[in-house]
Design a protein around this motif. Structure first.
Motif, mmCIF file in Angstrom:
data_model
loop_
_atom_site.group_PDB
_atom_site.id
_atom_site.type_symbol
_atom_site.label_atom_id
_atom_site.label_comp_id
_atom_site.label_asym_id
_atom_site.label_seq_id
_atom_site.Cartn_x
_atom_site.Cartn_y
_atom_site.Cartn_z
ATOM 1 N N THR A 219 0.832 -1.204 0.000
ATOM 2 C CA THR A 219 0.000 0.000 0.000
ATOM 3 C C THR A 219 0.866 1.253 0.000
ATOM 4 N N ALA A 290 -9.106 -6.349 4.755
ATOM 5 C CA ALA A 290 -9.282 -5.002 5.290
ATOM 6 C C ALA A 290 -9.847 -5.032 6.702
ATOM 7 N N GLN A 295 -11.120 0.961 3.918
ATOM 8 C CA GLN A 295 -10.109 0.138 3.233
ATOM 9 C C GLN A 295 -10.781 -0.823 2.255
ATOM 10 N N ASN A 299 -10.335 -1.174 -1.741
ATOM 11 C CA ASN A 299 -9.784 -2.392 -2.351
ATOM 12 C C ASN A 299 -10.729 -3.023 -3.361
#
Length: 323
Positions: A219, A290, A295, A299
């Motif tokens: 990330t 996540a 998140q 994603n």
């Protein structure tokens, strides 16, 4: 959502799935778990991954409670468990491994924790050097024929061990493994792309890949240090921090070299990393892990990002990884 066949089986799993490793029961409590699973399901995710050893069984209990609370139709989702490490701290000899006894005990315990009548996918979490492979294949075959498991597979087995399981299944007229759950990401490729290469065509093995973001390394959030509230900042995962970051900083340099490619595409590095995994035709599903809804929402955008990764972009990524 895109749905892909799990190898040569007839089961279709969402290209992006959701798992409980290192989050459920630690970073994620009941209310957060409910929001995350509901969000995933509403976006078309139909595979939820778990294991007996995740938080000593509590991850399965939490997932089972939440799915039951959400009243998801049992015929609309798939759920997994894995057997090997055991679900208790300091397990007795019969509480871990792949013996017929532990495979059976662990299956029934997972059914109770997940609050289901059968497991869609059941993985041998590691190979067991103390148990003959034939014994494990026989145990899995029995569970499938009893209707307690739909498909069984392996996780991080050597290709030679998977070959042996298929040979024994063929010779003894048993049900062979259908899938493997390996680690696969931009920084961890050799086993998936080289060692397992023959398995996809020869046996039609499906794959449910884990750690597509290398536990957050891909990330970019660790490029300038380790945040205290991150997974690798957690004291219980010092081993993970050491294995991912190493001592020479080479992996971080690789991650930093990928950042400009993502920037040129106008997407976050995490989305690029997930999209890259999705581009591999041998990937059945990419397991997301996540711990926050923000998140997970980010994603889940990886499917759209995969369309941006044309041959030129893939070439740039390959060049960055080869430095």
């Amino acid at each position: 959502m895109e749905y892909r066949r799990l190898g040569s089986t007839g089961l279709k799993v969402s290209a992006l799935s959701y798992g409980a490793w290192v989050t459920f029961g630690r970073q994620v409590g009941r209310s957060e778990a409910r929001e995350l699973i509901a969000l995933a399901y509403d976006h078309g995710v139909n595979f939820f991954d778990n294991a007996e050893t995740y938080n000593a069984g509590d991850a399965e209990r939490l997932m089972g409670d939440v799915i039951a609370d959400l009243r998801l139709p049992r015929d609309a989702y798939t759920v997994s468990s894995k057997v090997f490490f055991g679900a208790v701290k300091d397990p007795k000899p019969t509480q871990r491994g792949l013996s017929r006894k532990h495979v059976f005990d662990a299956c029934h315990q997972a059914l109770d924790r997940l609050r289901v009548d059968y497991l869609d996918l059941y993985f041998c979490h590691r190979a067991d050097p103390d148990t003959p492979i034939l014994e494990t294949v026989l145990a899995m075959d029995t569970l499938v024929r009893q209707g307690k498991v739909m498909y069984w597979g392996t996780s991080e087995w050597a290709a030679s061990e998977i070959e042996e399981a298929h040979r024994l299944a063929r010779e003894h007229h048993l049900i062979a493994p259908s899938m493997e759950q390996p680690q696969y990401n931009l920084l961890h490729r050799e086993r998936f792309e080289q060692e397992y290469a023959a398995l996809y065509e020869r046996y039609g093995m499906g794959t449910t890949i884990w750690s597509p973001l290398a536990s957050g390394l891909l990330t970019g959030k660790y490029n300038d240090g380790i945040p205290d509230n991150s997974r690798m900042g957690h004291a219980d995962y010092a081993w993970l921090r050491e294995s991912l970051l190493g001592n020479d900083g080479a992996r971080l340099e690789t991650v930093r070299s990928l950042a400009p490619i993502a920037a040129d595409l106008g997407i976050p590095l995490a989305r690029l990393s997930l999209a890259w995994c999705l581009k591999n035709p041998n990937v059945s599903t990419v397991i997301l892990g996540a711990s926050r809804t923000s998140q997970l929402e980010e994603n889940l955008k990886a499917l759209d990002a995969a369309r941006l990764l044309d041959d030129a972009v893939m070439g740039r990524i390959e060049a960055a990884l080869s430095r």
